[in-house]
Design an enzyme around this catalytic site. Structure first.
Site, PDB file in Angstrom:
ATOM      1  N   MET A  32       0.855  -1.199   0.000  1.00  0.00           N
ATOM      2  CA  MET A  32       0.000   0.000   0.000  1.00  0.00           C
ATOM      3  C   MET A  32       0.886   1.243   0.000  1.00  0.00           C
ATOM      4  O   MET A  32       0.437   2.337   0.352  1.00  0.00           O
ATOM      5  CB  MET A  32      -0.945  -0.016   1.198  1.00  0.00           C
ATOM      6  CG  MET A  32      -1.901  -1.207   1.151  1.00  0.00           C
ATOM      7  SD  MET A  32      -3.478  -0.923   1.962  1.00  0.00           S
ATOM      8  CE  MET A  32      -2.949  -0.685   3.640  1.00  0.00           C
ATOM      9  N   HIS A  39       9.440  -3.445   3.466  1.00  0.00           N
ATOM     10  CA  HIS A  39       9.147  -3.649   2.046  1.00  0.00           C
ATOM     11  C   HIS A  39      10.434  -3.927   1.263  1.00  0.00           C
ATOM     12  O   HIS A  39      10.445  -4.738   0.342  1.00  0.00           O
ATOM     13  CB  HIS A  39       8.461  -2.407   1.457  1.00  0.00           C
ATOM     14  CG  HIS A  39       7.134  -2.088   2.058  1.00  0.00           C
ATOM     15  ND1 HIS A  39       6.924  -0.979   2.846  1.00  0.00           N
ATOM     16  CD2 HIS A  39       5.950  -2.736   2.003  1.00  0.00           C
ATOM     17  CE1 HIS A  39       5.657  -0.943   3.232  1.00  0.00           C
ATOM     18  NE2 HIS A  39       5.052  -2.001   2.750  1.00  0.00           N
ATOM     19  N   GLN A 155      -2.947 -12.142   7.887  1.00  0.00           N
ATOM     20  CA  GLN A 155      -3.099 -11.891   6.453  1.00  0.00           C
ATOM     21  C   GLN A 155      -2.331 -12.954   5.652  1.00  0.00           C
ATOM     22  O   GLN A 155      -2.833 -13.492   4.662  1.00  0.00           O
ATOM     23  CB  GLN A 155      -2.585 -10.496   6.112  1.00  0.00           C
ATOM     24  CG  GLN A 155      -2.463 -10.230   4.626  1.00  0.00           C
ATOM     25  CD  GLN A 155      -2.089  -8.794   4.315  1.00  0.00           C
ATOM     26  OE1 GLN A 155      -2.941  -7.927   4.339  1.00  0.00           O
ATOM     27  NE2 GLN A 155      -0.840  -8.525   4.005  1.00  0.00           N
ATOM     28  N   SER A 188       3.994   1.248   8.049  1.00  0.00           N
ATOM     29  CA  SER A 188       3.756   2.606   7.538  1.00  0.00           C
ATOM     30  C   SER A 188       2.987   3.415   8.574  1.00  0.00           C
ATOM     31  O   SER A 188       3.085   4.633   8.640  1.00  0.00           O
ATOM     32  CB  SER A 188       2.970   2.554   6.229  1.00  0.00           C
ATOM     33  OG  SER A 188       3.641   1.713   5.323  1.00  0.00           O
TER      34      SER A 188
HETATM   35  O1  PAF Z   1      -0.238  -5.818   3.485  1.00  0.00           O
HETATM   36  C1  PAF Z   1      -0.632  -4.875   2.765  1.00  0.00           C
HETATM   37  O2  PAF Z   1       0.052  -3.876   2.574  1.00  0.00           O
HETATM   38  C2  PAF Z   1      -1.991  -4.974   2.105  1.00  0.00           C
HETATM   39  O3  PAF Z   1      -2.914  -5.610   2.933  1.00  0.00           O
HETATM   40  C3  PAF Z   1      -1.955  -5.633   0.707  1.00  0.00           C
HETATM   41  C4  PAF Z   1      -1.515  -7.079   0.793  1.00  0.00           C
HETATM   42  C5  PAF Z   1      -1.011  -4.859  -0.199  1.00  0.00           C
HETATM   43  C6  PAF Z   1      -3.342  -5.605   0.078  1.00  0.00           C
HETATM   44  O4  PAF Z   1      -3.818  -4.316  -0.066  1.00  0.00           O
END
Ligand code: PAF
Length: 286
Positions: A32, A39, A155, A188
Protein backbone atom coordinates in the site's frame (compact mmCIF):
# COMPACT_ATOMS: atom_id res chain seq x y z
CA UNK A 1 14.16 3.50 -13.02
CA UNK A 2 11.29 0.98 -12.87
CA UNK A 3 8.70 1.08 -15.63
CA UNK A 4 5.52 2.60 -14.21
CA UNK A 5 2.10 1.30 -15.22
CA UNK A 6 -1.25 2.77 -14.21
CA UNK A 7 -3.63 0.66 -16.28
CA UNK A 8 -4.30 -3.03 -15.55
CA UNK A 9 -4.61 -3.85 -19.27
CA UNK A 10 -1.25 -2.26 -20.09
CA UNK A 11 0.75 -4.00 -17.37
CA UNK A 12 -0.96 -7.31 -18.17
CA UNK A 13 0.06 -7.04 -21.83
CA UNK A 14 3.61 -6.02 -20.93
CA UNK A 15 4.03 -8.92 -18.48
CA UNK A 16 2.53 -11.36 -20.98
CA UNK A 17 5.49 -10.77 -23.26
CA UNK A 18 7.92 -11.06 -20.31
CA UNK A 19 6.36 -14.38 -19.37
CA UNK A 20 5.71 -15.89 -22.81
CA UNK A 21 8.44 -14.53 -25.05
CA UNK A 22 11.41 -14.06 -22.71
CA UNK A 23 10.28 -16.91 -20.36
CA UNK A 24 11.24 -14.84 -17.35
CA UNK A 25 9.92 -15.59 -13.86
CA UNK A 26 7.91 -12.85 -12.12
CA UNK A 27 8.16 -12.01 -8.42
CA UNK A 28 5.43 -9.80 -7.01
CA UNK A 29 5.43 -7.57 -3.91
CA UNK A 30 1.95 -6.13 -3.20
CA UNK A 31 2.06 -2.99 -1.04
CA UNK A 32 0.00 0.00 0.00
CA UNK A 33 3.04 2.23 -0.51
CA UNK A 34 4.91 4.49 1.89
CA UNK A 35 7.66 1.92 1.62
CA UNK A 36 10.02 1.15 4.48
CA UNK A 37 12.81 -1.31 5.29
CA UNK A 38 10.24 -4.14 5.66
CA UNK A 39 9.15 -3.65 2.05
CA UNK A 40 12.78 -3.45 0.95
CA UNK A 41 13.28 -6.91 2.46
CA UNK A 42 10.34 -8.31 0.48
CA UNK A 43 11.74 -6.74 -2.71
CA UNK A 44 15.23 -8.13 -2.06
CA UNK A 45 13.83 -11.64 -1.55
CA UNK A 46 11.91 -11.35 -4.79
CA UNK A 47 14.98 -10.13 -6.67
CA UNK A 48 17.00 -13.13 -5.47
CA UNK A 49 14.36 -15.64 -6.58
CA UNK A 50 12.98 -14.15 -9.81
CA UNK A 51 14.05 -12.57 -13.11
CA UNK A 52 11.60 -9.67 -12.87
CA UNK A 53 10.24 -7.97 -9.75
CA UNK A 54 6.92 -6.13 -9.81
CA UNK A 55 5.78 -3.91 -6.91
CA UNK A 56 2.19 -2.70 -6.67
CA UNK A 57 1.41 0.49 -4.79
CA UNK A 58 -2.27 0.85 -4.04
CA UNK A 59 -4.11 1.96 -0.90
CA UNK A 60 -7.05 -0.40 -1.20
CA UNK A 61 -10.24 1.31 0.06
CA UNK A 62 -12.06 -2.02 0.31
CA UNK A 63 -9.97 -3.22 3.26
CA UNK A 64 -10.62 -0.14 5.43
CA UNK A 65 -13.74 0.00 7.62
CA UNK A 66 -15.82 3.08 8.38
CA UNK A 67 -13.96 5.45 10.69
CA UNK A 68 -10.59 3.79 9.96
CA UNK A 69 -7.52 5.59 8.62
CA UNK A 70 -8.10 5.30 4.83
CA UNK A 71 -8.06 9.07 4.30
CA UNK A 72 -4.98 9.75 6.40
CA UNK A 73 -3.01 6.65 5.35
CA UNK A 74 0.42 8.03 4.27
CA UNK A 75 0.94 8.31 0.50
CA UNK A 76 4.01 9.46 -1.47
CA UNK A 77 4.29 7.83 -4.88
CA UNK A 78 7.40 9.75 -5.93
CA UNK A 79 9.29 8.64 -2.83
CA UNK A 80 8.07 5.05 -3.30
CA UNK A 81 9.23 5.00 -6.91
CA UNK A 82 12.70 6.23 -5.95
CA UNK A 83 12.94 3.50 -3.26
CA UNK A 84 11.91 0.95 -5.90
CA UNK A 85 14.60 2.37 -8.20
CA UNK A 86 17.23 2.05 -5.44
CA UNK A 87 16.21 -1.58 -4.92
CA UNK A 88 16.33 -2.39 -8.64
CA UNK A 89 12.58 -3.06 -9.02
CA UNK A 90 11.70 -3.62 -12.68
CA UNK A 91 8.03 -2.66 -12.75
CA UNK A 92 5.78 -0.55 -10.53
CA UNK A 93 2.00 -0.83 -10.79
CA UNK A 94 0.11 2.11 -9.26
CA UNK A 95 -3.50 1.96 -10.41
CA UNK A 96 -6.30 4.43 -9.66
CA UNK A 97 -9.47 3.45 -7.77
CA UNK A 98 -11.42 3.70 -11.04
CA UNK A 99 -9.07 1.24 -12.70
CA UNK A 100 -9.13 -1.24 -9.83
CA UNK A 101 -12.84 -0.98 -9.12
CA UNK A 102 -14.75 0.33 -12.17
CA UNK A 103 -17.81 -0.89 -10.25
CA UNK A 104 -18.21 -1.66 -6.57
CA UNK A 105 -17.38 -5.39 -6.33
CA UNK A 106 -20.31 -7.58 -5.32
CA UNK A 107 -18.10 -10.54 -4.44
CA UNK A 108 -17.53 -11.41 -0.80
CA UNK A 109 -14.57 -13.62 0.05
CA UNK A 110 -14.82 -15.36 3.37
CA UNK A 111 -12.62 -18.14 4.70
CA UNK A 112 -14.47 -19.66 7.61
CA UNK A 113 -12.48 -19.76 10.83
CA UNK A 114 -9.71 -17.58 9.37
CA UNK A 115 -11.19 -14.28 8.21
CA UNK A 116 -13.73 -13.93 11.03
CA UNK A 117 -11.35 -14.15 14.00
CA UNK A 118 -8.75 -11.80 15.56
CA UNK A 119 -8.34 -8.92 13.04
CA UNK A 120 -11.47 -10.07 11.23
CA UNK A 121 -13.52 -9.80 14.40
CA UNK A 122 -12.36 -6.26 15.18
CA UNK A 123 -12.29 -5.13 11.55
CA UNK A 124 -15.33 -6.77 9.90
CA UNK A 125 -14.91 -6.91 6.12
CA UNK A 126 -11.17 -6.24 6.28
CA UNK A 127 -10.08 -9.61 4.90
CA UNK A 128 -12.77 -9.57 2.24
CA UNK A 129 -11.12 -6.36 1.02
CA UNK A 130 -7.62 -7.81 1.27
CA UNK A 131 -8.54 -11.05 -0.52
CA UNK A 132 -10.46 -9.23 -3.26
CA UNK A 133 -7.60 -6.86 -4.09
CA UNK A 134 -4.92 -9.57 -3.82
CA UNK A 135 -6.91 -11.87 -6.13
CA UNK A 136 -7.36 -9.02 -8.62
CA UNK A 137 -3.66 -8.18 -8.44
CA UNK A 138 -2.72 -11.84 -8.93
CA UNK A 139 -4.98 -11.97 -12.00
CA UNK A 140 -3.42 -8.81 -13.42
CA UNK A 141 0.24 -9.60 -12.67
CA UNK A 142 0.09 -13.43 -12.81
CA UNK A 143 3.27 -13.79 -10.75
CA UNK A 144 5.22 -16.98 -10.15
CA UNK A 145 5.87 -15.95 -6.55
CA UNK A 146 4.35 -13.33 -4.23
CA UNK A 147 5.98 -11.98 -1.07
CA UNK A 148 4.12 -11.28 2.18
CA UNK A 149 5.56 -10.09 5.49
CA UNK A 150 5.05 -12.12 8.67
CA UNK A 151 4.27 -8.81 10.38
CA UNK A 152 0.68 -9.26 9.13
CA UNK A 153 0.67 -12.88 10.18
CA UNK A 154 -3.08 -13.50 9.90
CA UNK A 155 -3.10 -11.89 6.45
CA UNK A 156 -0.30 -14.26 5.40
CA UNK A 157 -2.28 -17.31 6.62
CA UNK A 158 -5.45 -16.06 4.92
CA UNK A 159 -3.66 -15.55 1.59
CA UNK A 160 -1.96 -18.95 1.84
CA UNK A 161 -5.38 -20.56 2.36
CA UNK A 162 -6.94 -18.55 -0.47
CA UNK A 163 -4.22 -19.81 -2.81
CA UNK A 164 -4.65 -23.38 -1.60
CA UNK A 165 -8.46 -23.46 -1.75
CA UNK A 166 -8.60 -21.87 -5.22
CA UNK A 167 -5.49 -23.68 -6.60
CA UNK A 168 -4.01 -20.35 -7.65
CA UNK A 169 -0.79 -20.84 -9.64
CA UNK A 170 1.40 -18.71 -7.37
CA UNK A 171 3.86 -19.55 -4.60
CA UNK A 172 3.40 -17.47 -1.45
CA UNK A 173 6.74 -16.63 0.14
CA UNK A 174 6.65 -15.48 3.80
CA UNK A 175 9.29 -12.96 4.86
CA UNK A 176 10.21 -12.34 8.55
CA UNK A 177 9.20 -9.10 10.27
CA UNK A 178 11.72 -6.28 10.18
CA UNK A 179 12.14 -4.32 13.44
CA UNK A 180 13.85 -1.09 14.37
CA UNK A 181 16.95 -1.67 16.53
CA UNK A 182 14.82 -1.08 19.67
CA UNK A 183 12.29 -3.71 18.59
CA UNK A 184 9.39 -1.73 17.09
CA UNK A 185 8.02 -3.69 14.11
CA UNK A 186 8.18 -1.56 10.98
CA UNK A 187 4.85 -0.34 9.67
CA UNK A 188 3.76 2.61 7.54
CA UNK A 189 1.40 3.43 10.43
CA UNK A 190 4.38 4.13 12.74
CA UNK A 191 4.49 7.57 11.09
CA UNK A 192 1.33 8.44 13.09
CA UNK A 193 3.16 8.00 16.43
CA UNK A 194 4.43 10.96 18.47
CA UNK A 195 7.77 10.37 20.28
CA UNK A 196 5.88 9.61 23.52
CA UNK A 197 3.53 7.23 21.75
CA UNK A 198 6.45 5.51 20.05
CA UNK A 199 7.99 4.92 23.48
CA UNK A 200 4.75 3.28 24.68
CA UNK A 201 4.54 1.30 21.42
CA UNK A 202 7.81 -0.43 22.38
CA UNK A 203 5.76 -2.24 25.03
CA UNK A 204 4.49 -4.62 22.33
CA UNK A 205 7.94 -5.97 21.54
CA UNK A 206 9.00 -5.88 25.19
CA UNK A 207 5.90 -7.86 26.20
CA UNK A 208 7.01 -10.56 23.76
CA UNK A 209 10.40 -10.74 25.46
CA UNK A 210 8.65 -11.00 28.82
CA UNK A 211 6.40 -13.82 27.57
CA UNK A 212 9.38 -15.56 26.00
CA UNK A 213 11.20 -15.41 29.34
CA UNK A 214 8.19 -16.81 31.21
CA UNK A 215 7.83 -19.57 28.60
CA UNK A 216 11.54 -20.45 28.75
CA UNK A 217 11.33 -20.75 32.52
CA UNK A 218 8.60 -23.39 32.22
CA UNK A 219 5.31 -21.45 32.10
CA UNK A 220 3.18 -23.04 29.37
CA UNK A 221 -0.26 -21.85 30.50
CA UNK A 222 -1.49 -19.60 27.66
CA UNK A 223 -3.81 -17.63 29.98
CA UNK A 224 -0.95 -16.85 32.33
CA UNK A 225 1.23 -15.59 29.44
CA UNK A 226 -1.60 -13.55 27.91
CA UNK A 227 -2.40 -11.96 31.27
CA UNK A 228 1.25 -11.06 31.83
CA UNK A 229 1.38 -9.46 28.36
CA UNK A 230 -1.82 -7.47 28.93
CA UNK A 231 -0.73 -6.25 32.33
CA UNK A 232 2.69 -5.20 31.04
CA UNK A 233 1.37 -3.32 27.99
CA UNK A 234 -1.43 -1.55 29.86
CA UNK A 235 1.12 -0.04 32.28
CA UNK A 236 2.39 2.22 29.46
CA UNK A 237 0.98 5.77 29.55
CA UNK A 238 -0.02 6.22 25.88
CA UNK A 239 -1.63 2.79 25.55
CA UNK A 240 -5.37 3.36 25.21
CA UNK A 241 -6.51 -0.24 25.05
CA UNK A 242 -5.95 -3.74 23.77
CA UNK A 243 -8.24 -5.27 21.12
CA UNK A 244 -6.84 -8.75 21.60
CA UNK A 245 -3.90 -10.81 22.83
CA UNK A 246 -4.05 -14.39 21.62
CA UNK A 247 -1.68 -17.33 21.40
CA UNK A 248 -2.33 -19.51 18.39
CA UNK A 249 -0.94 -22.61 16.67
CA UNK A 250 0.08 -23.06 13.01
CA UNK A 251 -3.61 -23.16 11.99
CA UNK A 252 -4.44 -19.95 13.85
CA UNK A 253 -6.33 -21.92 16.52
CA UNK A 254 -6.01 -20.59 20.11
CA UNK A 255 -3.99 -22.87 22.38
CA UNK A 256 -4.33 -23.42 26.12
CA UNK A 257 -0.93 -25.08 26.59
CA UNK A 258 1.88 -23.27 24.76
CA UNK A 259 4.57 -25.10 22.79
CA UNK A 260 7.56 -24.01 20.69
CA UNK A 261 6.39 -22.49 17.42
CA UNK A 262 3.07 -21.14 18.73
CA UNK A 263 2.58 -17.44 18.09
CA UNK A 264 1.42 -14.51 20.14
CA UNK A 265 -0.78 -12.16 18.10
CA UNK A 266 -1.92 -8.82 19.41
CA UNK A 267 -3.57 -5.55 18.46
CA UNK A 268 -3.06 -2.51 20.67
CA UNK A 269 -4.23 1.11 20.54
CA UNK A 270 -1.42 3.57 21.21
CA UNK A 271 -2.99 7.02 21.17
CA UNK A 272 -5.19 6.99 18.06
CA UNK A 273 -3.01 4.45 16.29
CA UNK A 274 -3.87 0.78 16.14
CA UNK A 275 -0.75 -1.39 15.99
CA UNK A 276 -0.54 -5.13 15.35
CA UNK A 277 2.44 -7.37 15.95
CA UNK A 278 3.21 -11.04 16.52
CA UNK A 279 5.92 -13.27 17.90
CA UNK A 280 6.92 -16.90 17.42
CA UNK A 281 7.61 -18.47 20.83
CA UNK A 282 10.69 -20.50 21.51
CA UNK A 283 13.11 -18.91 19.04
CA UNK A 284 14.70 -15.94 20.77
CA UNK A 285 17.49 -16.09 23.31
CA UNK A 286 16.25 -14.07 26.32
O1 PAF B 1 -0.24 -5.82 3.48
C1 PAF B 1 -0.63 -4.87 2.76
O2 PAF B 1 0.05 -3.88 2.57
C2 PAF B 1 -1.99 -4.97 2.11
O3 PAF B 1 -2.91 -5.61 2.93
C3 PAF B 1 -1.96 -5.63 0.71
C4 PAF B 1 -1.51 -7.08 0.79
C5 PAF B 1 -1.01 -4.86 -0.20
C6 PAF B 1 -3.34 -5.61 0.08
O4 PAF B 1 -3.82 -4.32 -0.07
Amino acid sequence: MPTLFRKPREIRNYLKSVRCESKQSIGFVPTMGYLHEGHRRLIRESKIQNDITVVSIYVNPLQFGQGEDYERYPRDLERDISICAEEGVDVVFAPSDEDMYPEKPLINIEIKGLTDILEGKFRPGHFNGVCTVVLKLFNIIQPDRAYFGEKDYQQLKVIQRLVKDLSLPVEIVPVPTVRDPDGLALSSRNTYLSPEERESALSLYRSFLLAEKLFKSGNTDANLLKEAIREFILKHPRVKGIDYVEIIDQDLKPVSEVKIGDRILLAVWVGNTRLIDNWRLGDAKV
